[in-house]
Write a protein that holds these residues in place. Structure first.
Motif, PDB file in Angstrom:
ATOM      1  N   ASP A  55       0.735  -1.275   0.147  1.00 24.43           N
ATOM      2  CA  ASP A  55      -0.013  -0.066  -0.023  1.00 24.43           C
ATOM      3  C   ASP A  55       0.918   1.321  -0.154  1.00 24.43           C
ATOM      4  O   ASP A  55       0.632   2.480  -0.794  1.00 24.43           O
ATOM      5  CB  ASP A  55      -0.843   0.039   1.263  1.00 24.43           C
ATOM      6  N   THR A  93       2.406  -7.540  -7.140  1.00 23.11           N
ATOM      7  CA  THR A  93       1.456  -6.727  -6.664  1.00 23.11           C
ATOM      8  C   THR A  93       1.236  -5.179  -6.825  1.00 23.11           C
ATOM      9  O   THR A  93       0.029  -4.658  -7.060  1.00 23.11           O
ATOM     10  CB  THR A  93       1.228  -6.965  -4.893  1.00 23.11           C
ATOM     11  N   LYS A  97      -1.370  -3.105  -8.856  1.00 21.01           N
ATOM     12  CA  LYS A  97      -2.336  -2.062  -8.255  1.00 21.01           C
ATOM     13  C   LYS A  97      -2.260  -0.704  -8.866  1.00 21.01           C
ATOM     14  O   LYS A  97      -2.972   0.128  -8.818  1.00 21.01           O
ATOM     15  CB  LYS A  97      -2.051  -1.905  -6.693  1.00 21.01           C
TER      16      LYS A  97
END
Length: 333
Positions: A55, A93, A97
């Motif tokens: 994130d 990942t 994203k």
């Protein structure tokens, strides 16, 4: 003119939770004055349990892509000590994203030297014609591997991410990364480590205890080795670049400890005021520290186009490295 990797964009991302020295001192045998005097740190940011390393990497990466003015890259390199999972790598990942399609993506694990190793890997992809544009991210949720009762480590580290977009260009233009020097010494493997951080050896771990699953560091030995290895690596790339020490406008070293940074400046013969530092605001963010320092120095107006910048880092492994850079005109992230 040889093909080179050129800095085209930068970005950073910090989790919202700010943790002051006073908050940590409340549960440790410590104080704000003790932490500041030994590390130079006043605060750091820590990710909540719902926030993944990916994130933070996506946040920094998206800002770096926007700064570069180009939404796509051919490869993504994530330098991290705290991946989302042991397997697979975090980079795919992150690429997913960010909507980067089937871009090549892989992680680099060199602890606090990780971002420099990532830059070198990206520069190699570009020099070899494998990629035209590469996104390099240093991202950490280092607070997850710290022993909350160990004041020697829990007051030092913070979480965050920093990123850079590199594009193919000429070695003569502003933003071109200069020569690299990278090194390692496996005999120092136990100086910076998570002792029981992997699968057990044959026969199992010898009476493992819970503390073996936390990060540990032999601070005094690391201090002197960091100064020595970063100093030697820095001098190596200065010689290869043909730069004199007095021509360096800014030293951007891994933000490990303000005393290490000052001693390093002394070691290479550079005035201490030329050493960029943001450790007071964010702590030691491991692989994220150099890109975060670059973003913050750029935002503050410290780094200006044409400035000669020396980058160097030291981390677990043991690993170290350095490179040079003439700062380009980049858009704010």
């Amino acid at each position: 003119m040889s093909r080179a990797a050129v800095l085209a964009g930068i970005g950073a991302c910090l989790p919202p939770r700010l943790v002051t020295n006073a908050e940590l001192a409340a549960r440790l045998d410590s104080s704000d004055e003790w932490v500041r005097s030994r590390t130079g740190i006043a605060q750091r940011y820590m990710a909540d349990s719902s926030v993944l390393t990916s994130d933070l990497a996506v946040g920094a990466g998206s800002r770096a892509l926007k700064s570069s003015g180009h939404p796509h890259v051919d490869a993504v390199v994530v330098a991290t000590t705290t991946p989302d999972r042991p397997c697979p790598a975090t980079a795919p990942t992150v690429a997913g994203k960010l909507g980067l399609g089937h871009a090549a993506a892989f992680d680099v694990s060199a602890v606090c030297s990780g971002f420099l190793y990532g830059l070198a890997s990206a520069a190699g992809l570009i020099a070899g014609g494998i990629a035209e544009r590469v996104l390099v991210i240093g991202a950490e949720t280092f607070s997850r591997i710290l022993n909350p009762a160990d004041r020697s480590t829990s007051v030092i580290f913070g979480d965050g991410a920093g990123a850079a977009v590199l594009r193919a260009g000429s070695s003569t233009e502003e933003g071109a990364l200069g020569p690299f020097d990278l090194g390692s010494d496996g005999e120092g493997v136990d100086l910076i480590t998570v002792p029981a951080g992997g699968p057990p050896p044959e026969g199992g771990w010898p009476d493992p205890v819970p503390d073996d699953y936390y990060f540990t560091m032999q601070g005094k030995r690391v201090f002197w080795l960091a100064v020595q290895r970063m100093g030697q690596s820095a001098q190596m790339v200065l010689d290869r670049a043909g730069w004199r020490v007095d021509e360096v406008d800014h030293l951007v070293a891994h933000q490990a400890n303000h005393r290490i940074t000052r001693r390093l400046a002394d070691e290479i013969g550079l005035p201490r005021e030329r050493a960029v530092s943001n450790i007071a605001e964010v702590g030691n963010t491991a692989a994220a520290s150099i890109p975060l320092a670059l973003v913050h120095a750029h935002a503050a107006g410290t780094l200006r186009p044409g400035d000669r910048v020396l980058l160097t880092a030291f981390g677990g492994g043991l690993t170290w490295g350095a490179t040079t850079l003439i700062w380009p005109a980049v858009d704010p992230s």
